[in-house]
Motif scaffolding. Structure first.
Motif, PDB file in Angstrom:
ATOM      1  N   GLN A  69       0.716  -1.171   0.039  1.00 31.89           N
ATOM      2  CA  GLN A  69      -0.085  -0.062  -0.036  1.00 31.89           C
ATOM      3  C   GLN A  69       0.809   1.357  -0.060  1.00 31.89           C
ATOM      4  O   GLN A  69       0.422   2.239  -0.678  1.00 31.89           O
ATOM      5  CB  GLN A  69      -0.629   0.002   1.110  1.00 31.89           C
ATOM      6  CG  GLN A  69      -2.085   0.857   1.177  1.00 31.89           C
ATOM      7  CD  GLN A  69      -2.805   1.220  -0.153  1.00 31.89           C
ATOM      8  OE1 GLN A  69      -3.476   0.054  -0.400  1.00 31.89           O
ATOM      9  NE2 GLN A  69      -3.032   2.287  -0.566  1.00 31.89           N
ATOM     10  N   TYR A  81     -12.643   9.524  -1.300  1.00 34.48           N
ATOM     11  CA  TYR A  81     -12.671   7.814  -1.139  1.00 34.48           C
ATOM     12  C   TYR A  81     -11.381   7.339  -1.359  1.00 34.48           C
ATOM     13  O   TYR A  81     -10.641   7.691  -2.118  1.00 34.48           O
ATOM     14  CB  TYR A  81     -13.893   7.275  -1.984  1.00 34.48           C
ATOM     15  CG  TYR A  81     -15.253   7.633  -1.689  1.00 34.48           C
ATOM     16  CD1 TYR A  81     -15.796   7.381  -0.540  1.00 34.48           C
ATOM     17  CD2 TYR A  81     -16.032   8.141  -2.637  1.00 34.48           C
ATOM     18  CE1 TYR A  81     -17.138   7.744  -0.230  1.00 34.48           C
ATOM     19  CE2 TYR A  81     -17.355   8.537  -2.423  1.00 34.48           C
ATOM     20  CZ  TYR A  81     -17.832   8.287  -1.199  1.00 34.48           C
ATOM     21  OH  TYR A  81     -19.145   8.674  -1.107  1.00 34.48           O
ATOM     22  N   ASN A  82     -10.898   6.093  -0.800  1.00 33.35           N
ATOM     23  CA  ASN A  82     -10.085   5.342  -1.243  1.00 33.35           C
ATOM     24  C   ASN A  82     -10.206   3.885  -1.214  1.00 33.35           C
ATOM     25  O   ASN A  82     -11.369   3.478  -0.463  1.00 33.35           O
ATOM     26  CB  ASN A  82      -8.534   5.621  -0.347  1.00 33.35           C
ATOM     27  CG  ASN A  82      -8.773   5.279   0.901  1.00 33.35           C
ATOM     28  OD1 ASN A  82      -8.494   4.191   1.354  1.00 33.35           O
ATOM     29  ND2 ASN A  82      -8.955   6.317   1.689  1.00 33.35           N
ATOM     30  N   GLN A  83      -9.687   3.035  -1.986  1.00 30.75           N
ATOM     31  CA  GLN A  83      -9.923   1.731  -2.057  1.00 30.75           C
ATOM     32  C   GLN A  83      -9.854   0.846  -0.884  1.00 30.75           C
ATOM     33  O   GLN A  83     -10.930   0.218  -0.493  1.00 30.75           O
ATOM     34  CB  GLN A  83      -9.136   0.960  -3.325  1.00 30.75           C
ATOM     35  CG  GLN A  83      -9.503  -0.281  -3.561  1.00 30.75           C
ATOM     36  CD  GLN A  83      -8.615  -1.490  -2.685  1.00 30.75           C
ATOM     37  OE1 GLN A  83      -7.506  -1.206  -2.332  1.00 30.75           O
ATOM     38  NE2 GLN A  83      -9.225  -2.409  -2.125  1.00 30.75           N
ATOM     39  N   LEU A  86     -12.827   1.759   1.525  1.00 35.69           N
ATOM     40  CA  LEU A  86     -14.244   0.951   1.173  1.00 35.69           C
ATOM     41  C   LEU A  86     -14.298  -0.203   1.338  1.00 35.69           C
ATOM     42  O   LEU A  86     -15.074  -1.041   1.689  1.00 35.69           O
ATOM     43  CB  LEU A  86     -14.436   1.441  -0.530  1.00 35.69           C
ATOM     44  CG  LEU A  86     -14.579   3.107  -0.876  1.00 35.69           C
ATOM     45  CD1 LEU A  86     -14.516   3.301  -2.158  1.00 35.69           C
ATOM     46  CD2 LEU A  86     -16.049   3.685  -0.159  1.00 35.69           C
ATOM     47  N   THR A  87     -13.256  -0.764   0.951  1.00 39.86           N
ATOM     48  CA  THR A  87     -13.026  -2.531   1.155  1.00 39.86           C
ATOM     49  C   THR A  87     -13.148  -3.157   2.643  1.00 39.86           C
ATOM     50  O   THR A  87     -13.775  -3.756   2.762  1.00 39.86           O
ATOM     51  CB  THR A  87     -11.781  -3.071   0.351  1.00 39.86           C
ATOM     52  OG1 THR A  87     -11.744  -2.807  -1.071  1.00 39.86           O
ATOM     53  CG2 THR A  87     -11.776  -4.444   0.495  1.00 39.86           C
ATOM     54  N   PRO A 286      -5.512   5.058   3.837  1.00 37.24           N
ATOM     55  CA  PRO A 286      -5.504   3.924   3.173  1.00 37.24           C
ATOM     56  C   PRO A 286      -4.336   3.142   3.738  1.00 37.24           C
ATOM     57  O   PRO A 286      -4.797   1.562   3.521  1.00 37.24           O
ATOM     58  CB  PRO A 286      -5.156   4.331   1.690  1.00 37.24           C
ATOM     59  CG  PRO A 286      -4.756   5.923   1.608  1.00 37.24           C
ATOM     60  CD  PRO A 286      -5.295   6.356   2.887  1.00 37.24           C
TER      61      PRO A 286
END
Length: 402
Positions: A69, A81-83, A86-87, A286
């Motif tokens: 990351q 937002y960042n992945q 959200l995940t 993140p």
């Protein structure tokens, strides 16, 4: 590191604001269940950052998550937002009864958010109700509001005036809780196991009764799972072992497996923050979310929680043997959040002698030891730690009393 270099290192301690007494140790590295100090002495760690290191010290899965990351994205700002954010939010909601997540940096910050949300909900839906019932000997954090919510006697005289609106009642006393409810009450907030109080579990009937009281009086049930969440008690969340479903749940500690991340999870029905009500520069970062996601996948892997239960049962059996041999008090707790009553033997004295012998323990009370090992603990590490404890207790019980 030679003795001269080690002494030079500890000489730097005066640069830190003193907030707690610390032994003359500086830990240099950690591997799984062990820490190594400036002299490369090895310690079996049954504190693990205060129930933080879910998978132990520096596990490969966290190292890889950080490397991957950090090469992609570290901080885009919480305005986007960042992945990983959200995940992770999806993963937490899919495995709980809750619908929405707000990520924070610490459990105290998550609890602060829960208090704010409850009061906002009371303003909008309960005629301005703002009082929150909390419990004697509870611990919810060290911000001004969470210290105000906490039922720890030592906090009572500190930093007055504190935030008003917290009604404290006896833990596991349903009738006292019901008597404390009035028209201004908006929520009931509790730990399902009071860790700082010495690992005191909530009674099943008590929690079910709180759930019923919340339904009867239109109150929010806030469950502080900062210490009990993410497999610590043998289920992903401790509330899953009770007949109650929280409107708000807070997580921390084990959520990041060692990195600073926490969360407030809520039922969508109580979601009422407006833009600007809540935020934080590093919230949903993140890098931290990627680590948390990696930890959560490990805990959710087939057989992981079953192994926690198996080792917990073995650990409890060995603690009972110690209790019988040395005439100690009862053991308590769930999963790998356990405590041993040391009876008339000083728990802090046990901690000091065990540390000298290479075992790290915590004494939340004068007569209690708290065990918070990594969830990857095996019977072998249990045996090793129990052997050290046995030697310490043997020495203490053989020594003449002063």
């Amino acid at each position: 590191m030679d003795n001269s270099s080690a002494n030079d290192l500890l000489a730097k301690q005066h640069y830190l604001i003193p907030i707690t007494p610390r032994p003359e140790l500086c830990f240099m590295r950690g591997e799984g269940h062990y820490l190594f100090d400036q002299h490369d002495k090895r310690y079996l760690d049954w504190i693990q950052g205060w129930a933080v290191n879910t998978l132990g010290h520096s596990p490969e899965v966290i190292q890889q998550a950080l490397i991957k990351q950090s090469g992609q994205l570290i901080n885009p700002s919480p305005a986007f937002y960042n992945q990983p954010m959200l995940t992770l939010a999806e993963l937490l909601c899919e495995h709980s009864v809750l619908d929405e997540v707000f990520f924070t940096n610490s459990g105290a910050e998550a609890n602060e958010g829960a208090i704010k949300l409850a009061r906002k909900w009371g303003q909008k839906h309960k005629n301005g109700a703002f009082k929150i019932i909390t419990f004697d000997h509870s611990f919810h954090g060290r911000t001004l509001a969470t210290m105000s919510a906490t039922g720890k006697d030592a906090f009572a005289p500190l930093f007055e005036p504190k935030v008003s609106g917290f009604t404290k009642v006896a833990y596991n006393d349903l009738s006292a809780t019901e008597a404390a409810i009035d028209d201004q009450t908006v929520a009931i907030m509790l730990e399902l196991i009071q860790g700082e109080a010495g690992v005191i579990p909530a009674d099943a009937e008590f929690v079910a009764g709180l759930d019923a009281l919340c339904k009867q009086h239109n109150l929010l049930l806030i469950v502080d799972e900062v210490q009990t969440g993410i497999g610590r008690t043998g289920s992903l969340f401790a509330y899953q072992q009770y007949q109650a479903e929280p409107h708000i749940m807070t997580l921390g500690k084990g959520l990041g497996g060692g990195v600073p991340i926490a969360a407030m999870m809520i039922d969508k029905a109580v979601s009422c923050f407006e833009y600007g009500d809540q935020g934080g520069t590093f919230n949903g970062n993140p890098l931290m979310c990627a680590v948390s996601g990696a930890v959560l996948h490990e805990v959710l892997a087939e057989g992981f929680l079953a192994q926690v239960d198996r080792v917990s049962e073995y650990f409890c059996q060995q603690l009972e043997v110690l209790a019988d041999r040395f005439a100690l008090g009862a053991n308590r707790g769930k999963g790998l959040l356990l405590a041993m009553n040391t009876g008339e033997i000083s728990a802090p004295q046990i901690v000091a002698l065990a540390r000298d012998a290479g075992l790290l323990l915590n004494a939340p009370r004068e007569d209690s030891l708290r065990f918070m090992p990594a969830l990857t603990l095996t019977e072998k590490e249990v045996d090793d730690g129990i052997a050290i404890l046995t030697d310490v207790l043997t020495a203490l019980t053989a020594a003449p009393k002063e």
